[in-house]
Design a protein around this motif. Structure first.
Motif, mmCIF file in Angstrom:
data_model
loop_
_atom_site.group_PDB
_atom_site.id
_atom_site.type_symbol
_atom_site.label_atom_id
_atom_site.label_comp_id
_atom_site.label_asym_id
_atom_site.label_seq_id
_atom_site.Cartn_x
_atom_site.Cartn_y
_atom_site.Cartn_z
ATOM 1 N N GLN A 16 70.418 32.056 -1.983
ATOM 2 C CA GLN A 16 69.953 30.683 -1.985
ATOM 3 C C GLN A 16 68.466 30.596 -1.659
ATOM 4 O O GLN A 16 68.009 31.157 -0.668
ATOM 5 N N VAL A 17 67.730 29.887 -2.488
ATOM 6 C CA VAL A 17 66.297 29.685 -2.243
ATOM 7 C C VAL A 17 66.133 28.784 -1.014
ATOM 8 O O VAL A 17 66.865 27.817 -0.824
ATOM 9 N N VAL A 18 65.170 29.137 -0.172
ATOM 10 C CA VAL A 18 64.882 28.399 1.052
ATOM 11 C C VAL A 18 63.470 27.837 0.967
ATOM 12 O O VAL A 18 62.529 28.560 0.630
ATOM 13 N N HIS A 19 63.334 26.564 1.274
ATOM 14 C CA HIS A 19 62.035 25.904 1.310
ATOM 15 C C HIS A 19 61.689 25.625 2.771
ATOM 16 O O HIS A 19 62.544 25.180 3.536
ATOM 17 N N VAL A 20 60.443 25.894 3.136
ATOM 18 C CA VAL A 20 59.999 25.699 4.520
ATOM 19 C C VAL A 20 58.698 24.910 4.506
ATOM 20 O O VAL A 20 57.819 25.170 3.687
ATOM 21 N N ALA A 21 58.601 23.960 5.419
ATOM 22 C CA ALA A 21 57.332 23.272 5.676
ATOM 23 C C ALA A 21 57.091 23.351 7.177
ATOM 24 O O ALA A 21 57.954 22.973 7.965
ATOM 25 N N ALA A 22 55.958 23.891 7.565
ATOM 26 C CA ALA A 22 55.599 24.007 8.980
ATOM 27 C C ALA A 22 54.305 23.242 9.205
ATOM 28 O O ALA A 22 53.300 23.512 8.540
ATOM 29 N N ILE A 23 54.357 22.277 10.089
ATOM 30 C CA ILE A 23 53.189 21.432 10.354
ATOM 31 C C ILE A 23 52.570 21.857 11.678
ATOM 32 O O ILE A 23 53.258 21.950 12.699
ATOM 33 N N LEU A 24 51.278 22.116 11.645
ATOM 34 C CA LEU A 24 50.539 22.560 12.828
ATOM 35 C C LEU A 24 49.449 21.558 13.167
ATOM 36 O O LEU A 24 48.892 20.907 12.284
ATOM 37 N N THR A 25 49.117 21.476 14.430
ATOM 38 C CA THR A 25 47.947 20.731 14.867
ATOM 39 C C THR A 25 46.876 21.755 15.221
ATOM 40 O O THR A 25 47.120 22.673 15.998
ATOM 41 N N VAL A 26 45.707 21.599 14.622
ATOM 42 C CA VAL A 26 44.601 22.535 14.832
ATOM 43 C C VAL A 26 43.376 21.739 15.275
ATOM 44 O O VAL A 26 42.913 20.853 14.558
ATOM 45 N N ALA A 27 42.857 22.063 16.440
ATOM 46 C CA ALA A 27 41.640 21.408 16.911
ATOM 47 C C ALA A 27 40.492 21.731 15.957
ATOM 48 O O ALA A 27 40.401 22.856 15.448
ATOM 49 N N LYS A 28 39.643 20.754 15.695
ATOM 50 C CA LYS A 28 38.511 20.952 14.774
ATOM 51 C C LYS A 28 37.699 22.192 15.153
ATOM 52 O O LYS A 28 37.268 22.940 14.289
ATOM 53 N N ALA A 29 37.505 22.411 16.438
ATOM 54 C CA ALA A 29 36.710 23.546 16.902
ATOM 55 C C ALA A 29 37.357 24.892 16.570
ATOM 56 O O ALA A 29 36.678 25.911 16.524
ATOM 57 N N LYS A 30 38.651 24.899 16.315
ATOM 58 C CA LYS A 30 39.382 26.145 16.038
ATOM 59 C C LYS A 30 39.722 26.319 14.560
ATOM 60 O O LYS A 30 40.265 27.347 14.169
ATOM 61 N N GLN A 31 39.425 25.329 13.712
ATOM 62 C CA GLN A 31 39.840 25.390 12.313
ATOM 63 C C GLN A 31 39.272 26.597 11.574
ATOM 64 O O GLN A 31 39.979 27.240 10.807
ATOM 65 N N ALA A 32 38.022 26.934 11.793
ATOM 66 C CA ALA A 32 37.426 28.077 11.090
ATOM 67 C C ALA A 32 38.152 29.371 11.466
ATOM 68 O O ALA A 32 38.460 30.194 10.597
ATOM 69 N N GLU A 33 38.453 29.540 12.748
ATOM 70 C CA GLU A 33 39.174 30.731 13.187
ATOM 71 C C GLU A 33 40.579 30.768 12.585
ATOM 72 O O GLU A 33 41.035 31.809 12.095
ATOM 73 N N VAL A 34 41.259 29.631 12.604
ATOM 74 C CA VAL A 34 42.613 29.551 12.040
ATOM 75 C C VAL A 34 42.587 29.858 10.546
ATOM 76 O O VAL A 34 43.418 30.609 10.036
#
Length: 142
Positions: A16-34
């Protein structure tokens, strides 16, 4: 008879195919690193057996989302145990907050997932032991 029906159910869930959505909160200051961590994670993950889709995007706000599609639950579980995922996710989850993880699965997988739920929460707890921000939702389809 019970053994054969149990075995048949096991075989079906493996296909069975599995679909995943994962929502993260990323601080603007950390977005480049993420984004740097994610670039490597996406590149490595797309090479995995059973990975049908693996996309990451950030909007203007501090919310980012992974959209994944896996050929089966065993493929998704194998991904979560892969060396690159363990290494990169550990760092990424130390600088982000997981808001929600949604899995879209067939209804008959319900019984199996009730057994696995504790494992999912244990994994989230290992990655973010002091976090109380994560939830896991299972959306069942026919």
């Amino acid at each position: 008879s019970t053994l054969s029906s149990s075995s048949a159910a096991s075989d079906v869930y493996k296909r069975q195919v599995v679909h995943v959505a994962a929502i993260l909160t990323v601080a603007k200051a950390k977005q480049a690193e993420v984004l740097g961590l994610v670039a490597e994670l996406v590149r490595e993950t797309r090479r995995e057996d059973g990975c049908l889709q693996y996309v990451f995007t950030c909007g203007d706000a501090d919310r980012c989302i992974f959209v994944e599609q896996w050929a089966s639950l065993p493929c998704l579980f194998a991904h979560s145990k892969s060396p690159h995922y363990k290494r990169l996710a550990k760092r990424m989850f130390s600088i982000t907050k997981v808001c929600c993880v949604v899995l879209l699965l067939p209804l008959f997988v319900c019984a199996f997932l009730m057994c696995v739920c504790a494992g999912v929460f244990a994994l989230l707890h290992r990655l973010r032991p002091r976090s109380s921000h994560a939830c896991v939702c299972f959306c069942f389809v026919r």
